[in-house]
Each structure stands twice: as C-alpha cells, then as structure tokens.
Motif scaffolding. Structure first.
Motif, PDB file in Angstrom:
ATOM      1  N   ASP A  27      49.094 -21.126  52.091  1.00 12.86           N
ATOM      2  CA  ASP A  27      49.806 -21.776  53.185  1.00 12.86           C
ATOM      3  C   ASP A  27      50.028 -23.246  52.850  1.00 12.86           C
ATOM      4  OD1 ASP A  27      49.495 -21.271  56.779  1.00 12.86           O
ATOM      5  OD2 ASP A  27      51.014 -22.314  55.568  1.00 12.86           O
ATOM      6  N   PHE A  28      51.103 -23.500  52.160  1.00 11.39           N
ATOM      7  CA  PHE A  28      51.409 -24.810  51.602  1.00 11.39           C
ATOM      8  C   PHE A  28      51.357 -25.927  52.640  1.00 11.39           C
ATOM      9  CE2 PHE A  28      53.252 -27.533  48.455  1.00 11.39           C
ATOM     10  CZ  PHE A  28      54.129 -28.375  49.117  1.00 11.39           C
ATOM     11  N   ASP A  29      51.822 -25.636  53.850  1.00 15.21           N
ATOM     12  CA  ASP A  29      51.940 -26.679  54.874  1.00 15.21           C
ATOM     13  C   ASP A  29      50.599 -27.299  55.236  1.00 15.21           C
ATOM     14  OD1 ASP A  29      54.673 -25.364  56.941  1.00 15.21           O
ATOM     15  OD2 ASP A  29      54.529 -25.867  54.817  1.00 15.21           O
ATOM     16  N   TYR A  30      49.500 -26.606  54.966  1.00 19.60           N
ATOM     17  CA  TYR A  30      48.178 -27.082  55.370  1.00 19.60           C
ATOM     18  C   TYR A  30      47.393 -27.706  54.225  1.00 19.60           C
ATOM     19  CZ  TYR A  30      49.057 -24.619  59.696  1.00 19.60           C
ATOM     20  OH  TYR A  30      49.598 -24.199  60.882  1.00 19.60           O
ATOM     21  N   PHE A  31      48.035 -27.835  53.076  1.00 24.06           N
ATOM     22  CA  PHE A  31      47.332 -28.340  51.909  1.00 24.06           C
ATOM     23  C   PHE A  31      47.875 -29.684  51.444  1.00 24.06           C
ATOM     24  CE2 PHE A  31      44.445 -25.143  50.069  1.00 24.06           C
ATOM     25  CZ  PHE A  31      44.642 -24.115  50.960  1.00 24.06           C
ATOM     26  N   ALA A  32      46.947 -30.554  51.029  1.00 21.91           N
ATOM     27  CA  ALA A  32      47.317 -31.747  50.288  1.00 21.91           C
ATOM     28  C   ALA A  32      47.601 -31.356  48.845  1.00 21.91           C
ATOM     29  CB  ALA A  32      46.182 -32.769  50.334  1.00 21.91           C
ATOM     30  N   ILE A  33      48.503 -32.090  48.214  1.00 20.23           N
ATOM     31  CA  ILE A  33      48.839 -31.833  46.813  1.00 20.23           C
ATOM     32  C   ILE A  33      48.624 -33.104  46.009  1.00 20.23           C
ATOM     33  CG2 ILE A  33      50.612 -31.117  45.181  1.00 20.23           C
ATOM     34  CD1 ILE A  33      49.848 -28.893  47.081  1.00 20.23           C
ATOM     35  N   GLY A  34      47.922 -32.956  44.917  1.00 23.15           N
ATOM     36  CA  GLY A  34      47.661 -34.094  44.056  1.00 23.15           C
ATOM     37  C   GLY A  34      48.274 -33.916  42.676  1.00 23.15           C
ATOM     38  N   GLY A  46      43.180 -38.944  38.439  1.00 21.41           N
ATOM     39  CA  GLY A  46      44.103 -38.754  39.542  1.00 21.41           C
ATOM     40  C   GLY A  46      45.221 -39.774  39.483  1.00 21.41           C
ATOM     41  N   VAL A  47      46.426 -39.334  39.730  1.00 22.75           N
ATOM     42  CA  VAL A  47      47.597 -40.200  39.698  1.00 22.75           C
ATOM     43  C   VAL A  47      48.095 -40.495  41.103  1.00 22.75           C
ATOM     44  CG1 VAL A  47      49.983 -40.412  38.916  1.00 22.75           C
ATOM     45  CG2 VAL A  47      48.279 -39.338  37.438  1.00 22.75           C
ATOM     46  N   SER A  48      48.256 -39.452  41.887  1.00 22.59           N
ATOM     47  CA  SER A  48      48.796 -39.617  43.229  1.00 22.59           C
ATOM     48  C   SER A  48      48.455 -38.395  44.061  1.00 22.59           C
ATOM     49  CB  SER A  48      50.321 -39.808  43.158  1.00 22.59           C
ATOM     50  OG  SER A  48      50.864 -40.069  44.432  1.00 22.59           O
ATOM     51  N   CYS A  49      48.468 -38.562  45.359  1.00 18.89           N
ATOM     52  CA  CYS A  49      48.184 -37.440  46.249  1.00 18.89           C
ATOM     53  C   CYS A  49      48.948 -37.624  47.540  1.00 18.89           C
ATOM     54  CB  CYS A  49      46.692 -37.333  46.514  1.00 18.89           C
ATOM     55  SG  CYS A  49      46.217 -35.846  47.422  1.00 18.89           S
ATOM     56  N   ILE A  50      49.369 -36.517  48.124  1.00 20.53           N
ATOM     57  CA  ILE A  50      50.076 -36.553  49.397  1.00 20.53           C
ATOM     58  C   ILE A  50      49.421 -35.566  50.351  1.00 20.53           C
ATOM     59  CG2 ILE A  50      51.807 -34.856  48.605  1.00 20.53           C
ATOM     60  CD1 ILE A  50      53.865 -36.452  50.316  1.00 20.53           C
ATOM     61  N   GLY A  51      49.187 -36.019  51.569  1.00 16.46           N
ATOM     62  CA  GLY A  51      48.567 -35.164  52.558  1.00 16.46           C
ATOM     63  C   GLY A  51      49.498 -34.062  53.023  1.00 16.46           C
ATOM     64  N   SER A  52      48.962 -33.147  53.803  1.00 13.23           N
ATOM     65  CA  SER A  52      49.720 -31.972  54.203  1.00 13.23           C
ATOM     66  C   SER A  52      50.965 -32.313  55.014  1.00 13.23           C
ATOM     67  CB  SER A  52      48.832 -31.011  54.998  1.00 13.23           C
ATOM     68  OG  SER A  52      48.315 -31.667  56.146  1.00 13.23           O
ATOM     69  N   SER A  56      50.145 -39.246  54.536  1.00 16.91           N
ATOM     70  CA  SER A  56      49.089 -39.887  53.763  1.00 16.91           C
ATOM     71  C   SER A  56      49.464 -39.869  52.291  1.00 16.91           C
ATOM     72  CB  SER A  56      47.766 -39.144  53.969  1.00 16.91           C
ATOM     73  OG  SER A  56      46.759 -39.664  53.126  1.00 16.91           O
ATOM     74  N   LEU A  57      49.558 -41.056  51.703  1.00 17.15           N
ATOM     75  CA  LEU A  57      49.962 -41.184  50.305  1.00 17.15           C
ATOM     76  C   LEU A  57      48.939 -42.023  49.562  1.00 17.15           C
ATOM     77  CD1 LEU A  57      53.741 -42.089  50.855  1.00 17.15           C
ATOM     78  CD2 LEU A  57      52.757 -39.819  50.580  1.00 17.15           C
ATOM     79  N   THR A  68      56.511 -42.445  42.906  1.00 17.28           N
ATOM     80  CA  THR A  68      56.626 -42.090  44.319  1.00 17.28           C
ATOM     81  C   THR A  68      56.406 -40.595  44.486  1.00 17.28           C
ATOM     82  OG1 THR A  68      58.240 -43.852  44.700  1.00 17.28           O
ATOM     83  CG2 THR A  68      58.084 -42.134  46.367  1.00 17.28           C
ATOM     84  N   ILE A  69      55.469 -40.251  45.347  1.00 18.20           N
ATOM     85  CA  ILE A  69      55.191 -38.841  45.620  1.00 18.20           C
ATOM     86  C   ILE A  69      55.860 -38.450  46.932  1.00 18.20           C
ATOM     87  CG2 ILE A  69      53.021 -39.274  46.852  1.00 18.20           C
ATOM     88  CD1 ILE A  69      51.885 -36.756  45.421  1.00 18.20           C
ATOM     89  N   SER A  70      56.355 -37.237  46.989  1.00 19.80           N
ATOM     90  CA  SER A  70      56.983 -36.739  48.215  1.00 19.80           C
ATOM     91  C   SER A  70      56.835 -35.218  48.249  1.00 19.80           C
ATOM     92  CB  SER A  70      58.468 -37.133  48.269  1.00 19.80           C
ATOM     93  OG  SER A  70      59.176 -36.553  47.182  1.00 19.80           O
ATOM     94  N   ARG A  71      57.081 -34.657  49.403  1.00 24.13           N
ATOM     95  CA  ARG A  71      56.980 -33.204  49.524  1.00 24.13           C
ATOM     96  C   ARG A  71      58.074 -32.673  50.433  1.00 24.13           C
ATOM     97  NH1 ARG A  71      51.272 -31.732  51.297  1.00 24.13           N
ATOM     98  NH2 ARG A  71      52.124 -29.623  51.626  1.00 24.13           N
ATOM     99  N   ASP A  72      58.474 -31.435  50.149  1.00 20.32           N
ATOM    100  CA  ASP A  72      59.440 -30.727  50.973  1.00 20.32           C
ATOM    101  C   ASP A  72      58.772 -29.421  51.399  1.00 20.32           C
ATOM    102  OD1 ASP A  72      61.508 -29.309  52.110  1.00 20.32           O
ATOM    103  OD2 ASP A  72      62.971 -29.863  50.585  1.00 20.32           O
ATOM    104  N   ASN A  73      58.269 -29.396  52.604  1.00 22.29           N
ATOM    105  CA  ASN A  73      57.531 -28.224  53.071  1.00 22.29           C
ATOM    106  C   ASN A  73      58.447 -27.016  53.279  1.00 22.29           C
ATOM    107  OD1 ASN A  73      55.233 -29.729  52.919  1.00 22.29           O
ATOM    108  ND2 ASN A  73      54.722 -29.616  55.096  1.00 22.29           N
ATOM    109  N   ARG A  74      59.759 -27.228  53.370  1.00 22.07           N
ATOM    110  CA  ARG A  74      60.675 -26.092  53.474  1.00 22.07           C
ATOM    111  C   ARG A  74      60.778 -25.369  52.135  1.00 22.07           C
ATOM    112  NH1 ARG A  74      65.798 -29.406  55.080  1.00 22.07           N
ATOM    113  NH2 ARG A  74      64.846 -30.582  53.390  1.00 22.07           N
TER     114      ARG A  74
END
Length: 119
Positions: A27-34, A46-52, A56-57, A68-74
């Motif tokens: 369930d990707f939407d509930y996980f932070a990714i580093g 560790g380089v970077s991390c983004i919260g769920s 949080s960056l 720059t870290i970013s995420r697309d939950n879709r």
C-alpha cells in the motif's frame, strides 16, 4: 513487493538526471520512500526521504539545494531530480520503503540504478 529504480546513467559534471522508483505489491500511499546510495568500499548512505503524504522531506546535507524528491501517489512512484551533479555523486542509487523516514532499517528495498558523473 517490488521497488523498481530506474533513470541512472552517465552524465557530465553539472548535468542532471531524474531517478524514478516505481512501487508495487504494497500500500504505497502509507509508506515513506527513501533514496540511498553506495559506492564500493563505502557504507550505504541516505540521500533523501519523503513521507507518505509528501509533506515531510529530508535531504543529506551534501545534496541540499541540488536534489529534489517528490512522489506521485496516483502512479505509485517516487522521483529524485538530481541537478548540478558532481563526481562525488557517482554511486549505485537504491530506493526503499518503510512506514517512516526515521524508523530505522527500511522494510522493502529495490535493486539499484547506477549513476556515473564523469567528464
């Protein structure tokens, strides 16, 4: 569970790359990714991390202002835009998932993608 990192390659100093980490099987939407990186003979860092939620960056000091870290939950995908690359950024880059950026060892890991910064 799968984390597929891609986008690595050879780039000249000062150049840019965008890494992608495509996730599936959890369930990707509930996980932070580093994002992490490792070079031969050195410990993984560790380089970077983004919260769920994406609010949080975290960045390692050496990449602040350049990455720059970013995420697309879709799309269940996290990106790492890397600008002003330096030879010392050369490494195998890995993405990983966990419930928090600060929970210790990450739960799921992908294979790496090699970034080489060289003229």
């Amino acid at each position: 569970v799968q984390l597929q990192a891609s986008g690595g390659g050879l780039v000249q100093p000062g150049g840019s790359l965008r890494l992608s980490c495509a996730a599936s099987g959890f369930d990707f939407d509930y996980f932070a990714i580093g994002w992490f990186r490792q070079t031969p003979g050195k410990e993984r860092e560790g380089v970077s991390c983004i919260g769920s939620s994406g609010s949080s960056l975290d960045y390692q000091d050496s990449v602040k202002g350049r990455f720059t870290i970013s995420r697309d939950n879709r799309k269940d995908t996290v990106y790492l835009q890397m600008n002003s690359l330096k030879p010392e950024d050369t490494a195998v880059y890995y993405c990983a998932a966990d419930y928090s950026c600060h929970g210790g060892e990450f739960k799921y890991w992908g294979q790496g993608t090699l970034v080489t910064v060289s003229s």
